[in-house]
Design a protein around this motif. Structure first.
Motif, mmCIF file in Angstrom:
data_model
loop_
_atom_site.group_PDB
_atom_site.id
_atom_site.type_symbol
_atom_site.label_atom_id
_atom_site.label_comp_id
_atom_site.label_asym_id
_atom_site.label_seq_id
_atom_site.Cartn_x
_atom_site.Cartn_y
_atom_site.Cartn_z
ATOM 1 N N LEU A 161 13.992 7.393 8.897
ATOM 2 C CA LEU A 161 14.565 6.131 8.413
ATOM 3 C C LEU A 161 14.840 6.204 6.923
ATOM 4 O O LEU A 161 15.909 5.797 6.449
ATOM 5 C CB LEU A 161 13.602 4.984 8.731
ATOM 6 N N VAL A 162 13.864 6.716 6.157
ATOM 7 C CA VAL A 162 14.014 6.844 4.709
ATOM 8 C C VAL A 162 15.137 7.818 4.387
ATOM 9 O O VAL A 162 15.971 7.590 3.496
ATOM 10 C CB VAL A 162 12.684 7.299 4.073
ATOM 11 N N ASP A 163 15.184 8.924 5.142
ATOM 12 C CA ASP A 163 16.228 9.921 4.917
ATOM 13 C C ASP A 163 17.605 9.339 5.248
ATOM 14 O O ASP A 163 18.587 9.575 4.534
ATOM 15 C CB ASP A 163 15.956 11.152 5.780
ATOM 16 N N TYR A 164 17.681 8.547 6.326
ATOM 17 C CA TYR A 164 18.941 7.920 6.725
ATOM 18 C C TYR A 164 19.439 6.953 5.649
ATOM 19 O O TYR A 164 20.638 6.854 5.378
ATOM 20 C CB TYR A 164 18.741 7.178 8.048
ATOM 21 N N ALA A 165 18.505 6.243 5.016
ATOM 22 C CA ALA A 165 18.879 5.280 3.982
ATOM 23 C C ALA A 165 19.180 5.951 2.648
ATOM 24 O O ALA A 165 19.512 5.272 1.674
ATOM 25 C CB ALA A 165 17.758 4.253 3.801
ATOM 26 N N GLY A 166 19.028 7.285 2.602
ATOM 27 C CA GLY A 166 19.310 8.010 1.368
ATOM 28 C C GLY A 166 18.269 7.782 0.302
ATOM 29 O O GLY A 166 18.571 7.771 -0.890
ATOM 30 N N LEU A 167 17.001 7.618 0.710
ATOM 31 C CA LEU A 167 15.949 7.267 -0.233
ATOM 32 C C LEU A 167 14.946 8.382 -0.424
ATOM 33 O O LEU A 167 13.971 8.227 -1.147
ATOM 34 C CB LEU A 167 15.204 6.006 0.268
ATOM 35 N N GLY A 168 15.122 9.504 0.251
ATOM 36 C CA GLY A 168 14.150 10.589 0.151
ATOM 37 C C GLY A 168 14.194 11.264 -1.198
ATOM 38 O O GLY A 168 15.117 11.081 -1.998
ATOM 39 N N ASP A 169 13.151 12.054 -1.460
ATOM 40 C CA ASP A 169 13.088 12.733 -2.747
ATOM 41 C C ASP A 169 14.200 13.768 -2.845
ATOM 42 O O ASP A 169 14.605 14.357 -1.856
ATOM 43 C CB ASP A 169 11.716 13.446 -2.889
ATOM 44 N N ASP A 177 13.032 17.451 5.609
ATOM 45 C CA ASP A 177 13.576 18.794 5.370
ATOM 46 C C ASP A 177 12.596 19.753 4.713
ATOM 47 O O ASP A 177 12.823 20.968 4.726
ATOM 48 C CB ASP A 177 14.833 18.693 4.489
ATOM 49 N N THR A 178 11.522 19.255 4.119
ATOM 50 C CA THR A 178 10.575 20.131 3.419
ATOM 51 C C THR A 178 9.176 19.922 3.950
ATOM 52 O O THR A 178 8.910 18.972 4.689
ATOM 53 C CB THR A 178 10.590 19.850 1.905
ATOM 54 N N SER A 179 8.284 20.810 3.553
ATOM 55 C CA SER A 179 6.887 20.678 3.962
ATOM 56 C C SER A 179 6.123 19.700 3.089
ATOM 57 O O SER A 179 5.003 19.312 3.415
ATOM 58 C CB SER A 179 6.202 22.058 3.912
ATOM 59 N N GLU A 180 6.730 19.327 1.954
ATOM 60 C CA GLU A 180 6.074 18.389 1.048
ATOM 61 C C GLU A 180 6.183 16.956 1.599
ATOM 62 O O GLU A 180 7.256 16.541 2.052
ATOM 63 C CB GLU A 180 6.715 18.446 -0.336
ATOM 64 N N PRO A 181 5.082 16.178 1.551
ATOM 65 C CA PRO A 181 5.168 14.798 2.035
ATOM 66 C C PRO A 181 5.946 13.903 1.063
ATOM 67 O O PRO A 181 6.060 14.208 -0.116
ATOM 68 C CB PRO A 181 3.701 14.364 2.130
ATOM 69 N N THR A 182 6.463 12.823 1.592
ATOM 70 C CA THR A 182 7.164 11.815 0.788
ATOM 71 C C THR A 182 6.292 10.572 0.688
ATOM 72 O O THR A 182 5.723 10.129 1.696
ATOM 73 C CB THR A 182 8.508 11.439 1.450
ATOM 74 N N ASN A 183 6.186 10.024 -0.522
ATOM 75 C CA ASN A 183 5.424 8.792 -0.720
ATOM 76 C C ASN A 183 6.354 7.582 -0.597
ATOM 77 O O ASN A 183 7.455 7.567 -1.174
ATOM 78 C CB ASN A 183 4.761 8.781 -2.096
ATOM 79 N N ARG A 194 0.850 -1.192 0.000
ATOM 80 C CA ARG A 194 0.000 0.000 0.000
ATOM 81 C C ARG A 194 0.890 1.249 0.000
ATOM 82 O O ARG A 194 2.000 1.227 0.528
ATOM 83 C CB ARG A 194 -0.912 0.025 1.234
ATOM 84 N N ARG A 195 0.372 2.335 -0.594
ATOM 85 C CA ARG A 195 1.095 3.602 -0.625
ATOM 86 C C ARG A 195 0.819 4.373 0.665
ATOM 87 O O ARG A 195 -0.298 4.398 1.156
ATOM 88 C CB ARG A 195 0.662 4.426 -1.839
ATOM 89 N N LEU A 196 1.876 5.019 1.186
ATOM 90 C CA LEU A 196 1.751 5.797 2.410
ATOM 91 C C LEU A 196 2.504 7.115 2.253
ATOM 92 O O LEU A 196 3.650 7.147 1.779
ATOM 93 C CB LEU A 196 2.337 5.020 3.598
ATOM 94 N N SER A 197 1.864 8.194 2.647
ATOM 95 C CA SER A 197 2.512 9.505 2.652
ATOM 96 C C SER A 197 3.052 9.792 4.050
ATOM 97 O O SER A 197 2.323 9.667 5.039
ATOM 98 C CB SER A 197 1.521 10.600 2.253
ATOM 99 N N ILE A 198 4.318 10.179 4.098
ATOM 100 C CA ILE A 198 4.937 10.503 5.378
ATOM 101 C C ILE A 198 5.561 11.896 5.259
ATOM 102 O O ILE A 198 5.917 12.348 4.166
ATOM 103 C CB ILE A 198 6.024 9.475 5.771
#
Length: 568
Positions: free
Chosen positions: A560-568, A442-448, A434-438
């Protein structure tokens, strides 16, 4: 049928002949034994200086003659009629004993295991003689009459299984109304059967646990409790649990000979139709145990396979379950008996021909090969789907954890989905994404991100399941990060964490960063909570069902996503 059973080697041919003649005797159906038959049996037993047992059906026909006591000559359980807990077998045993003493426990246990109508014991003194005309004289000191007793509480371990009369004369025994005794007993068994509200659609199961020295008592009890949960999930009803402590498993029967007899006794007295062991059994052990119990024997692996077969919904899940079941079944085809052989019917096939066993083995091997190809294709398809997701730069986070830890509840709470949820082991098998927005760190935009619910883990996951579910488990190895969900309310939560980490450590590809999340906070006492926080200070504590701590979890996922270098 004039076969003599038991310890007859060394007897004279004339003595064997006299034993075989017993098959031609016929007794009235309404009495236990006639004085004439009893005296003849006593004379033969005295002459050969060994106890003799005869087994008689309700039509008065002698169906089995054996040299030895009731334990040594008993009918194998698989050859007895299976009427369950509300009926007797329809067979009585007339036995002799060379000493004037009551029947021993081993003989009474054999009576219960066979669910005999009755056991009549003739104790002998002096000498006996066979007359030329076929008659007999012998010295019967006194007799005992034993029969089963109803078990009014299936879970009680302190009940009497049998009733044994005081010493009575042969005349009193021969005047007993045998039909009245049997009909009265079966009426009591029927009343107890109805009172227990037995559901014949459910397997009635006895659990057996073996505690070896290398395992702690707590780990052993946790394993037994887990087995009980597996049986309940599979649709069985646990009647009793039997434990044994040994230095090592018995190679033929896993548990010791005395414990095998105890289990056989319980099977008959509580009306069980299945015995489940808490560890894997070899094909030979299963065959040996089934021949002793007269009911099906399963191990932990087979129960898990059965649950998976019930739970699989998708084509992929069904493929993988069938593959695992066939790989489990293949080595267990041996020993099915000569009944599986067949004769050929054409040129080149005459003679013994190919056995049905070989035909079935080849058929299974072909099916396994085809299923393995299908699973490989499924694996390739999922790999292509993952690559497509990766091209879109959408991080994939897999939810892992012990079975029934609350993984499906969590994905439903986070994504407002309707993944199947139940308080059962292995409630869901097929991976769900399933898709989840978190929130972005660093930004106000959510990450999928993509959140994947995976099959629950369990300690000592059967190797056939690990192999067959490799396509499902790849969702774990290919994930960018993991959420490890732990049921903190479970008494063995620490052991479950170790089990999951051991399975993850055996993966061919090391998984990404792991976020430890303790679930079911609403069911945990303050002492357990404090212990978990002290041991795992970086973990997160939530209640997925009450939606407690989910916002914090979303923020942790962002880090966690940011730590893994996976963020937008």
């Amino acid at each position: 049928m004039d076969t003599i059973y038991g310890k007859y080697k060394g007897l004279k041919s004339s003595q064997i002949k006299q034993l075989k003649k017993l098959y031609h005797q016929k007794l009235p159906g309404d009495i236990v034994v006639t004085p004439e038959f009893a005296q003849r049996l006593a004379a033969i037993s005295t002459e050969i200086n060994q106890p003799v047992c005869t087994y008689i059906n309700r039509r008065g026909q002698v169906i089995r003659v054996g040299v030895g006591n009731a334990r040594q000559t008993q009918i194998p359980p698989l050859e007895l009629p299976r009427y369950g807990a509300k009926r007797l077998s329809g067979i009585r045993c007339i036995a002799t004993k060379l000493k004037a003493e009551p029947p021993k426990e081993s003989s009474l246990t054999a009576m219960v295991c066979q669910r005999l109508d009755a056991l009549a014991l003739l104790t002998l003194t002096g000498t006996g003689k066979l007359k030329r005309g076929g008659g007999a004289t012998g010295y019967i000191h006194n007799t005992y009459l034993a029969h089963l007793l109803p078990q009014f509480e299936a879970n009680s371990e302190n009940q009497e299984y049998w009733s044994v009369s005081e010493p009575i004369s042969l005349d009193v025994l021969s005047e007993q109304d045998f039909l009245d005794l049997v009909e009265g007993l079966e009426a009591e068994f029927e009343r107890e059967y109805v009172a227990q509200q037995v559901d014949i659609s459910h397997d009635r199961v006895i659990l057996v646990g073996l505690w070896v020295e290398q395992t702690s008592e707590q780990e052993f009890e946790d394993g037994l409790n887990e087995l009980m949960g597996l049986v309940n999930t599979a649709g069985g009803e646990v009647l009793q649990t039997i434990r044994q402590k040994r230095s090592r498993p018995h190679p033929q029967t896993l548990v010791g000979e005395g414990k095998v007899q105890e289990i056989a006794l319980r099977v008959q007295t509580v009306g069980a139709n299945l015995v489940a062991f808490d560890r894997s059994l070899s094909p030979a052990q299963i065959r040996n145990l089934e021949s002793q119990f007269g009911v099906r024997v399963v191990d932990r692996t087979e129960i898990i396979l059965d649950i998976f077969a019930q739970r699989a919904q998708s084509r992929a899940g069904k493929l993988q379950v069938e593959l695992a079941q066939l790989e489990y079944m293949l080595p267990r085809l041996v020993g099915r008996g000569q009944a599986m052989s067949r004769l050929g019917g054409g040129i080149g096939t005459r003679g013994p021909g190919e056995t049905k066993l070989e035909t079935e083995r080849r058929s299974i091997q072909k099916r396994i090969a085809r299923l393995q190809r299908d699973v490989t294709q499924l694996q390739a398809h999922r790999s292509r789907m993952r690559h497509q997701r990766q091209k879109k730069d959408v991080p994939n986070v897999a939810i892992v954890g012990y079975t029934n830890a609350g993984k499906s509840t969590l994905i439903n709470a986070l994504t407002n989905s309707e993944v199947y949820v139940a308080n059962q082991l292995f409630a869901t098998l097929d991976p769900t994404t399933r898709r989840l927005s978190i929130p972005h760190a660093d930004t106000s935009e959510p990450t999928n991100i993509l959140l994947t619910d995976t099959v629950g883990f369990i300690q000592q996951l059967p190797p056939p399941l690990v192999d067959a579910f490799r396509a499902t488990l790849e969702e774990v190895t290919e994930a960018d990060a993991l959420i490890h969900v732990v049921d903190l309310s479970h008494p063995a939560w620490e052991h479950q964490i170790r089990s999951v980490m051991e399975i993850l450590g055996e993966m061919p590809i090391a998984p990404g960063p792991i976020l430890l999340v303790f679930n079911k906070l609403d069911r945990v006492d303050s002492e357990t909570l404090a212990q978990a926080k002290e041991e795992f200070p970086l973990a997160l504590f939530i209640s997925a069902s009450d939606r407690l701590g989910l916002e914090t979890l979303r923020q942790k996922l962002s880090l966690l996503v940011d730590y893994a270098g996976l963020g937008d």
